[in-house]
Design a protein around this motif. Structure first.
Motif, mmCIF file in Angstrom:
data_model
loop_
_atom_site.group_PDB
_atom_site.id
_atom_site.type_symbol
_atom_site.label_atom_id
_atom_site.label_comp_id
_atom_site.label_asym_id
_atom_site.label_seq_id
_atom_site.Cartn_x
_atom_site.Cartn_y
_atom_site.Cartn_z
ATOM 1 N N PHE B 97 0.969 -1.298 0.019
ATOM 2 C CA PHE B 97 0.053 0.024 0.032
ATOM 3 C C PHE B 97 0.933 1.205 -0.059
ATOM 4 O O PHE B 97 0.534 2.237 -0.783
ATOM 5 C CB PHE B 97 -0.887 -0.047 1.269
ATOM 6 C CG PHE B 97 -2.179 -0.916 1.240
ATOM 7 C CD1 PHE B 97 -2.901 -1.143 -0.046
ATOM 8 C CD2 PHE B 97 -2.276 -1.718 2.190
ATOM 9 C CE1 PHE B 97 -3.854 -1.747 0.081
ATOM 10 C CE2 PHE B 97 -3.554 -2.522 2.205
ATOM 11 C CZ PHE B 97 -4.483 -2.490 1.064
ATOM 12 N N SER B 102 -0.623 2.869 -7.767
ATOM 13 C CA SER B 102 -2.018 2.559 -8.793
ATOM 14 C C SER B 102 -3.325 2.991 -7.845
ATOM 15 O O SER B 102 -3.159 2.704 -6.619
ATOM 16 C CB SER B 102 -1.912 1.184 -8.993
ATOM 17 O OG SER B 102 -3.324 0.529 -8.713
ATOM 18 N N LYS B 103 -4.086 3.468 -8.653
ATOM 19 C CA LYS B 103 -5.267 4.128 -8.032
ATOM 20 C C LYS B 103 -6.258 2.814 -7.351
ATOM 21 O O LYS B 103 -6.726 2.992 -6.200
ATOM 22 C CB LYS B 103 -6.209 4.670 -9.295
ATOM 23 C CG LYS B 103 -5.855 5.896 -9.511
ATOM 24 C CD LYS B 103 -7.178 6.870 -9.479
ATOM 25 C CE LYS B 103 -6.896 8.507 -9.526
ATOM 26 N NZ LYS B 103 -6.857 9.079 -10.914
ATOM 27 N N ILE B 104 -6.316 1.728 -8.343
ATOM 28 C CA ILE B 104 -7.178 0.538 -7.465
ATOM 29 C C ILE B 104 -6.562 0.069 -6.211
ATOM 30 O O ILE B 104 -7.387 -0.150 -5.191
ATOM 31 C CB ILE B 104 -7.103 -0.620 -8.728
ATOM 32 C CG1 ILE B 104 -7.781 -0.071 -9.762
ATOM 33 C CG2 ILE B 104 -7.571 -1.715 -7.798
ATOM 34 C CD1 ILE B 104 -8.379 -1.254 -10.602
ATOM 35 N N ILE B 105 -5.198 0.135 -5.926
ATOM 36 C CA ILE B 105 -4.556 -0.232 -4.673
ATOM 37 C C ILE B 105 -5.165 0.609 -3.768
ATOM 38 O O ILE B 105 -5.232 0.403 -2.587
ATOM 39 C CB ILE B 105 -2.953 -0.341 -4.767
ATOM 40 C CG1 ILE B 105 -2.662 -1.574 -5.956
ATOM 41 C CG2 ILE B 105 -2.441 -0.783 -3.559
ATOM 42 C CD1 ILE B 105 -2.784 -2.708 -5.525
ATOM 43 N N ILE B 107 -7.650 2.632 -3.790
ATOM 44 C CA ILE B 107 -9.277 2.170 -3.472
ATOM 45 C C ILE B 107 -9.209 1.079 -2.334
ATOM 46 O O ILE B 107 -10.014 1.139 -1.376
ATOM 47 C CB ILE B 107 -10.085 1.924 -4.346
ATOM 48 C CG1 ILE B 107 -10.124 3.337 -5.554
ATOM 49 C CG2 ILE B 107 -11.466 1.658 -4.267
ATOM 50 C CD1 ILE B 107 -10.948 3.215 -6.837
ATOM 51 N N ILE B 108 -8.448 -0.078 -2.623
ATOM 52 C CA ILE B 108 -8.471 -1.201 -1.745
ATOM 53 C C ILE B 108 -7.950 -0.839 -0.244
ATOM 54 O O ILE B 108 -8.782 -1.227 0.610
ATOM 55 C CB ILE B 108 -7.597 -2.413 -2.274
ATOM 56 C CG1 ILE B 108 -8.325 -2.898 -3.632
ATOM 57 C CG2 ILE B 108 -7.434 -3.169 -1.408
ATOM 58 C CD1 ILE B 108 -7.408 -3.839 -4.328
ATOM 59 N N VAL B 111 -10.841 1.079 1.211
ATOM 60 C CA VAL B 111 -11.933 0.034 2.068
ATOM 61 C C VAL B 111 -11.316 -0.531 3.157
ATOM 62 O O VAL B 111 -12.129 -0.977 4.202
ATOM 63 C CB VAL B 111 -12.377 -0.806 0.739
ATOM 64 C CG1 VAL B 111 -13.212 -2.050 1.172
ATOM 65 C CG2 VAL B 111 -12.894 -0.262 -0.269
ATOM 66 N N THR B 112 -10.063 -1.187 2.936
ATOM 67 C CA THR B 112 -9.632 -1.922 4.199
ATOM 68 C C THR B 112 -9.613 -1.153 5.296
ATOM 69 O O THR B 112 -10.117 -1.821 6.386
ATOM 70 C CB THR B 112 -8.004 -2.419 3.717
ATOM 71 O OG1 THR B 112 -7.983 -3.021 2.254
ATOM 72 C CG2 THR B 112 -7.344 -3.302 4.733
#
Lengths: 295, 278
Positions: B97, B102-105, B107-108, B111-112
């Motif tokens: 992290f 990366s944007k997706i990471i 976002i994850i 959320v986490t």
């Protein structure tokens, strides 16, 4: 918006290092929340093997029962009360113990001790202290010279206040240390300069120290508010939600519904609590963060 | 003027000291001294010394009745299996992290860590463990703890890793370290201060937890210290036998207080350090 694989490869950060965390969080945190959304609209109970979709029936029956609204108001009272009393107390103590000396270290260490105790144990301890013939009533009787037996735990108006006090007592050590850490980050020159300009100690506190504690406030107000919205061990162990259910916070209501096998209902209340916490947490983070930047 | 200031400071310490005496030491003394009294004497809840000491009687009753040793080892087992798992898996994830752009990471990531603020859903967590056939067992509650408390470790550790220069890792890679070696040899040792902070908070919350052992454990496995205390008090008749309840309180809380006595400096500075990092 796609995973930049070349970037990750180049830096050799393997995505599969994330995998165990992602799987466990999805399975044990996210999946229950999704299932909760679904079961809120079913007649899931212990008495019946099948689970049927019943639309808004749970919601309607719960609101007619009325306890859920009472419980909601109790939860708000509880959380706001804890948040104010705990943070105010922690701030005052932090200002008093800001300097690191032998005595202040000893006092910090002592004042932090309730944090180590289990919440249930603190509840039982104060159930004894607040009892009708307990030490507090004895003490009040002693100083007034009468025979006092104030119903600390049996008053529909006041008991919630004493439960709030005990919750604050149990947890104030953490915000106290956070505020001390925050105060120690304020540059000494700033305080010195204010003193030279003729500011009195109270002005230094309100004009310099408190504004500069911004990030510490954000962290500790949010965590204490949400912690108090969710925990119910202290009202459970002190008074079991009584007298007359006046300290039955939402999560204890869920606990009781679960115990009586009304699982569908329990998930509906759980959904309500979830939505309320989301509705409070996210705007609060944004508001408090914004204030931090402005200061 | 300096003298005035000194007087002021010592008056302040005196006031706080008095407060600490009243709200901390007196209540603790009440527990301790009444745990040594007879049933009749403890029901008065006084601060005086017992007229006759029931030390061995009271404590041996609680140890036998409450099955204390089993509770102690169960709680210890839960704590020492869960915390290293959370810390290692959390640090591993935080590393990615912290370094990923990366944007997706990202976002994850959000959320986490949202589970720091959003509490787990109670009833359906039971359901999920039942579906997986791990309800009522240690495996179930340990995996559940990891899943719901990882966010806490990740939140604190990710910020910390960002402050570690990447060059350190690159140098190790040039020396031929594999990814997993870079993590365990370079990164993990540097995380020690934040790991201490995270581990302290996790120990406090798992050792003293009531809610999740209550919902997720069954039968013999559910005999943790805090649940034992709860059952002991709840099973009592209408009046509470304070001498035994207080002896149980002492036993349940003693391990953490003993640890605190020896590691108070580390614990206090660990929490203050963690607070400053954020």
């Amino acid at each position: 918006m796609f995973i930049n694989l070349s970037d990750i490869k180049k830096n050799q950060y393997k995505l599969y290092f994330l995998l165990p965390a992602i799987i466990l969080v999805s399975l044990f945190f996210i999946l229950p929340i999704i299932l909760n959304l679904f079961y809120s609209f079913t007649d899931w109970t212990t008495y019946k093997s099948g689970v049927d979709f019943i639309g808004l029936k749970n919601v309607i029956e719960l609101s007619e029962e009325g306890m859920v609204w009472k419980s909601l108001i109790i939860t708000f009272k509880y959380a706001i009360g804890v948040c104010i009393i705990m943070n105010l107390g922690a701030l005052i103590l932090a200002l008093a113990l800001e300097k690191t000396t032998k005595i202040s270290t000893l006092l910090r260490t002592t004042l932090f001790m309730p944090v180590l105790m289990s919440s249930l144990a603190s509840g039982y301890l104060f159930k004894a202290i607040f009892s009708n013939k307990g030490p507090l009533n004895n003490f009040l009787g002693f100083i007034t010279g009468g025979n006092i037996s104030f119903p600390f735990l049996g008053s529909v108006e006041w008991t919630i206040f004493f439960v709030i006090l005990v919750h604050s007592w149990k947890y104030f050590g953490v915000p106290m240390l956070i505020y001390i850490a925050g105060l120690n980050l304020i540059p000494v020159e700033l305080k010195e300069a204010a003193k030279v300009e003729g500011a009195n100690p109270l002005q230094i506190i309100t004009k310099i120290k408190i504004p500069l504690l911004g990030p510490a406030f954000t962290f500790s107000i949010i965590t204490s508010l949400i912690g108090a919205m969710w925990s119910f061990e202290i009202p459970l162990s002190m008074v079991r939600g009584g007298p007359a259910r006046t300290t039955e916070v939402l999560n204890m209501y869920i606990f009781n519904l679960f115990g009586s096998g009304r699982w569908g209902y329990a998930t509906s209340v759980s959904l309500l609590l979830f939505l309320i916490i989301c509705a409070i947490a996210f705007p609060l983070i944004i508001v408090l963060k914004k204030r931090e930047v402005e200061l | 003027m300096k003298k005035d200031l000194k007087k002021n400071v010592s008056a302040r310490y005196f006031a706080v000291g008095l407060l600490a005496f009243i709200i901390i030491l007196l209540p603790f003394w009440l527990i301790l001294i009444n745990s040594f009294k007879s049933l009749r004497e403890s029901s008065i809840l006084g601060f005086n010394l017992p007229s006759k000491w029931y030390l061995i009687e009271n404590y041996s009753t609680v140890i036998k009745k409450g099955d204390f040793f089993r509770g102690f080892f169960n709680t210890l087992f839960l704590t020492i299996t869960t915390i290293p798992s959370i810390v290692i898996l959390g640090s591993l994830a935080s590393w990615i992290f912290a370094r990923s752009k990366s944007k997706i990471i990202s976002i994850i990531y959000y959320v986490t860590i949202s589970s720091i603020l959003i509490p787990p859903a109670v009833v359906t967590s039971v359901k999920v463990l039942k579906i997986l056939h791990i309800y009522g067992s240690y495996l179930g509650i340990i995996l559940f703890y990891i899943g719901t408390l990882l966010s806490f470790s990740i939140f604190f550790t990710t910020g910390f890793i960002k402050s570690i220069p990447k060059e350190l890792e690159e140098a190790a890679r040039i020396d031929g370290c594999t990814n997993i070696q870079v993590f365990f040899i370079i990164i993990l040792p540097l995380l020690k201060p934040i790991i201490v902070t995270v581990a302290i908070f996790l120990t406090l919350s798992i050792w003293n937890d009531f809610i999740w052992p209550f919902y997720l454990l069954k039968g013999d496995a559910s005999n943790t210290l805090v649940l034992g205390l709860y059952r002991f008090v709840s099973s009592g008749e209408r009046s509470i036998n304070w001498h035994l309840v207080f002896a149980d309180l002492i036993l349940v809380n003693a391990p953490l207080f003993i640890a605190y006595f020896f590691a108070q400096r580390m614990i206090i500075s660990g929490i203050m350090g963690g607070a400053v990092k954020q």
